[in-house]
Design a protein around this motif. Sequence first.
Motif, PDB file in Angstrom:
ATOM      1  N   ILE A  78       0.846  -1.208   0.000  1.00 26.54           N
ATOM      2  CA  ILE A  78       0.000   0.000   0.000  1.00 26.54           C
ATOM      3  C   ILE A  78       0.869   1.242   0.000  1.00 26.54           C
ATOM      4  O   ILE A  78       0.638   2.195  -0.761  1.00 26.54           O
ATOM      5  CB  ILE A  78      -0.940   0.001   1.222  1.00 26.54           C
ATOM      6  N   LEU A  79       1.900   1.243   0.857  1.00 28.39           N
ATOM      7  CA  LEU A  79       2.776   2.411   0.987  1.00 28.39           C
ATOM      8  C   LEU A  79       3.422   2.764  -0.340  1.00 28.39           C
ATOM      9  O   LEU A  79       3.476   3.949  -0.718  1.00 28.39           O
ATOM     10  CB  LEU A  79       3.851   2.136   2.040  1.00 28.39           C
ATOM     11  N   LYS A  80       3.899   1.776  -1.055  1.00 24.37           N
ATOM     12  CA  LYS A  80       4.543   2.034  -2.349  1.00 24.37           C
ATOM     13  C   LYS A  80       3.594   2.768  -3.291  1.00 24.37           C
ATOM     14  O   LYS A  80       3.971   3.771  -3.917  1.00 24.37           O
ATOM     15  CB  LYS A  80       5.006   0.731  -2.977  1.00 24.37           C
ATOM     16  N   GLU A  81       2.374   2.291  -3.395  1.00 28.38           N
ATOM     17  CA  GLU A  81       1.420   2.898  -4.332  1.00 28.38           C
ATOM     18  C   GLU A  81       1.041   4.318  -3.903  1.00 28.38           C
ATOM     19  O   GLU A  81       0.901   5.213  -4.745  1.00 28.38           O
ATOM     20  CB  GLU A  81       0.171   2.017  -4.440  1.00 28.38           C
ATOM     21  N   VAL A  82       0.889   4.538  -2.603  1.00 23.82           N
ATOM     22  CA  VAL A  82       0.526   5.865  -2.122  1.00 23.82           C
ATOM     23  C   VAL A  82       1.676   6.843  -2.351  1.00 23.82           C
ATOM     24  O   VAL A  82       1.463   7.993  -2.768  1.00 23.82           O
ATOM     25  CB  VAL A  82       0.131   5.812  -0.628  1.00 23.82           C
ATOM     26  N   ILE A  83       2.909   6.405  -2.106  1.00 20.50           N
ATOM     27  CA  ILE A  83       4.059   7.280  -2.352  1.00 20.50           C
ATOM     28  C   ILE A  83       4.163   7.618  -3.837  1.00 20.50           C
ATOM     29  O   ILE A  83       4.394   8.785  -4.200  1.00 20.50           O
ATOM     30  CB  ILE A  83       5.368   6.631  -1.854  1.00 20.50           C
ATOM     31  N   LEU A  84       3.997   6.640  -4.701  1.00 19.84           N
ATOM     32  CA  LEU A  84       4.055   6.894  -6.143  1.00 19.84           C
ATOM     33  C   LEU A  84       3.025   7.947  -6.549  1.00 19.84           C
ATOM     34  O   LEU A  84       3.317   8.852  -7.341  1.00 19.84           O
ATOM     35  CB  LEU A  84       3.826   5.605  -6.932  1.00 19.84           C
ATOM     36  N   LYS A  85       1.834   7.847  -5.995  1.00 16.89           N
ATOM     37  CA  LYS A  85       0.767   8.815  -6.309  1.00 16.89           C
ATOM     38  C   LYS A  85       1.191  10.228  -5.902  1.00 16.89           C
ATOM     39  O   LYS A  85       1.024  11.193  -6.662  1.00 16.89           O
ATOM     40  CB  LYS A  85      -0.523   8.408  -5.582  1.00 16.89           C
ATOM     41  N   HIS A  86       1.771  10.365  -4.719  1.00 18.88           N
ATOM     42  CA  HIS A  86       2.177  11.682  -4.234  1.00 18.88           C
ATOM     43  C   HIS A  86       3.418  12.196  -4.972  1.00 18.88           C
ATOM     44  O   HIS A  86       3.536  13.412  -5.195  1.00 18.88           O
ATOM     45  CB  HIS A  86       2.414  11.644  -2.728  1.00 18.88           C
ATOM     46  N   LEU A  87       4.316  11.321  -5.349  1.00 17.10           N
ATOM     47  CA  LEU A  87       5.489  11.750  -6.127  1.00 17.10           C
ATOM     48  C   LEU A  87       5.060  12.399  -7.433  1.00 17.10           C
ATOM     49  O   LEU A  87       5.672  13.376  -7.889  1.00 17.10           O
ATOM     50  CB  LEU A  87       6.408  10.561  -6.414  1.00 17.10           C
ATOM     51  N   ASP A  88       4.007  11.879  -8.025  1.00 11.69           N
ATOM     52  CA  ASP A  88       3.543  12.407  -9.305  1.00 11.69           C
ATOM     53  C   ASP A  88       2.926  13.798  -9.189  1.00 11.69           C
ATOM     54  O   ASP A  88       2.658  14.448 -10.197  1.00 11.69           O
ATOM     55  CB  ASP A  88       2.528  11.445  -9.931  1.00 11.69           C
ATOM     56  N   THR A  89       2.706  14.265  -7.950  1.00 10.58           N
ATOM     57  CA  THR A  89       2.170  15.614  -7.759  1.00 10.58           C
ATOM     58  C   THR A  89       3.278  16.654  -7.616  1.00 10.58           C
ATOM     59  O   THR A  89       2.991  17.860  -7.587  1.00 10.58           O
ATOM     60  CB  THR A  89       1.276  15.689  -6.502  1.00 10.58           C
ATOM     61  N   LEU A  90       4.529  16.235  -7.535  1.00 10.32           N
ATOM     62  CA  LEU A  90       5.643  17.169  -7.370  1.00 10.32           C
ATOM     63  C   LEU A  90       6.008  17.826  -8.690  1.00 10.32           C
ATOM     64  O   LEU A  90       5.928  17.199  -9.752  1.00 10.32           O
ATOM     65  CB  LEU A  90       6.875  16.445  -6.810  1.00 10.32           C
ATOM     66  N   ALA A  91       6.416  19.081  -8.621  1.00 11.33           N
ATOM     67  CA  ALA A  91       6.886  19.791  -9.809  1.00 11.33           C
ATOM     68  C   ALA A  91       8.283  19.323 -10.188  1.00 11.33           C
ATOM     69  O   ALA A  91       8.963  18.649  -9.403  1.00 11.33           O
ATOM     70  CB  ALA A  91       6.892  21.297  -9.533  1.00 11.33           C
ATOM     71  N   ASP A  92       8.715  19.691 -11.383  1.00  7.66           N
ATOM     72  CA  ASP A  92      10.005  19.216 -11.890  1.00  7.66           C
ATOM     73  C   ASP A  92      11.192  19.668 -11.051  1.00  7.66           C
ATOM     74  O   ASP A  92      12.261  19.060 -11.113  1.00  7.66           O
ATOM     75  CB  ASP A  92      10.198  19.672 -13.342  1.00  7.66           C
ATOM     76  N   ASP A  93      11.020  20.741 -10.291  1.00  2.00           N
ATOM     77  CA  ASP A  93      12.125  21.238  -9.460  1.00  2.00           C
ATOM     78  C   ASP A  93      11.954  20.863  -7.990  1.00  2.00           C
ATOM     79  O   ASP A  93      12.627  21.413  -7.122  1.00  2.00           O
ATOM     80  CB  ASP A  93      12.256  22.763  -9.593  1.00  2.00           C
ATOM     81  N   GLN A  94      11.066  19.913  -7.703  1.00  2.00           N
ATOM     82  CA  GLN A  94      10.833  19.467  -6.334  1.00  2.00           C
ATOM     83  C   GLN A  94      11.302  18.016  -6.184  1.00  2.00           C
ATOM     84  O   GLN A  94      10.652  17.099  -6.688  1.00  2.00           O
ATOM     85  CB  GLN A  94       9.348  19.579  -5.967  1.00  2.00           C
ATOM     86  N   ASN A  95      12.430  17.848  -5.517  1.00  2.00           N
ATOM     87  CA  ASN A  95      13.016  16.513  -5.372  1.00  2.00           C
ATOM     88  C   ASN A  95      13.056  16.079  -3.908  1.00  2.00           C
ATOM     89  O   ASN A  95      13.249  16.901  -3.017  1.00  2.00           O
ATOM     90  CB  ASN A  95      14.429  16.496  -5.948  1.00  2.00           C
ATOM     91  N   VAL A  96      12.884  14.797  -3.689  1.00  2.00           N
ATOM     92  CA  VAL A  96      12.873  14.252  -2.332  1.00  2.00           C
ATOM     93  C   VAL A  96      13.746  13.005  -2.267  1.00  2.00           C
ATOM     94  O   VAL A  96      14.131  12.430  -3.286  1.00  2.00           O
ATOM     95  CB  VAL A  96      11.437  13.874  -1.890  1.00  2.00           C
ATOM     96  N   MET A  97      14.059  12.606  -1.050  1.00  2.00           N
ATOM     97  CA  MET A  97      14.633  11.295  -0.783  1.00  2.00           C
ATOM     98  C   MET A  97      13.617  10.515   0.039  1.00  2.00           C
ATOM     99  O   MET A  97      12.722  11.098   0.654  1.00  2.00           O
ATOM    100  CB  MET A  97      15.964  11.434  -0.041  1.00  2.00           C
ATOM    101  N   LEU A  98      13.734   9.209   0.040  1.00  2.00           N
ATOM    102  CA  LEU A  98      12.830   8.355   0.799  1.00  2.00           C
ATOM    103  C   LEU A  98      13.645   7.471   1.729  1.00  2.00           C
ATOM    104  O   LEU A  98      14.660   6.905   1.316  1.00  2.00           O
ATOM    105  CB  LEU A  98      11.999   7.471  -0.141  1.00  2.00           C
TER     106      LEU A  98
END
Length: 296
Positions: free
Chosen positions: A194-214
């Motif tokens: 579940i966590l993987k799918e939810v994170i993927l969904k939220h990653l897709d909301t980030l702009a091109d200049d917004q980077n994160v680590m997990l």
Amino acid sequence: MTKTSDQHAQMHTGAGFIAALDQSGGSTPKALGLYGVDANDYDGEEAMFAEVQKMRERIILADDFSGKKVIGAILFERTMTESINGKKVPDYLWENCNVVPFLKIDKGLEEENDGVQLMKPMPDLDATLQAAAKAGIFGTKERSVIHIAYADGIEQVVAQQFEVARQVIAAGLVPIIEPEVNIHSETKAAAEDILKEVILKHLDTLADDQNVMLKLTIPDAAGLYDDLADHARVVRVVALSGGYSTDVACEKLSQNTKMIASFSRALTEGLQRSMSDAEFNKALGTNIDKIYHASI
């Protein structure tokens, strides 16, 4: 390249792992106890933090603690203003060790609800982030915990993490999002799916200049988080040891080729205040070597 771009490159592609040196008020007595410092050996919170700073300084000054194997280090907020050999710890890490400094910013966990523990409010976060940026901190780390495979609870955790991450990014820092899955959960594998799918969904909301680590618990299914590591908005996926022994954590991590370690307790396993410097450095070097090889 600028200092920031050098640090970004090191975190994105560098061979090695992140040392978690961010024991806070709740975890410090246990960390000191494992190190051989009993609660009777210090009086009050200030003395306790002074003892753990001595331990952290001993680790950082060890020969094997360098960017050759340790590419980053997560600091507790008080450590950010401490000094080693007359130099502030974040500057010492980067300039003397070639280790990228991060800062733990969460203030602990709320009580469990819906099978998860959200982060407590951080009312002074903007001021903390400004101070961190000024101190030469590259990124932050913020932790939540997931106890059961309940989709609504996991969504709450990830949504809160990404809300904080946007605030961190706006301050010019790179957030390490840490939704830990309890290794003792009876539904650990399902929670991770579940966590993987939810994170993927939220990653897709980030702009091109917004980077994160997990920063994620090592999954039951090897390679589960490879899609996260490959996402354009993810600088790196790192693993927490979550209570596993050093050997078990390294064995599990070695099966996940797109994750590197970010270990705390596993890094300091077996270290004792009573050790001579030679004994201490040898024991730490052995742990660093194990974690490094599991990370590359």
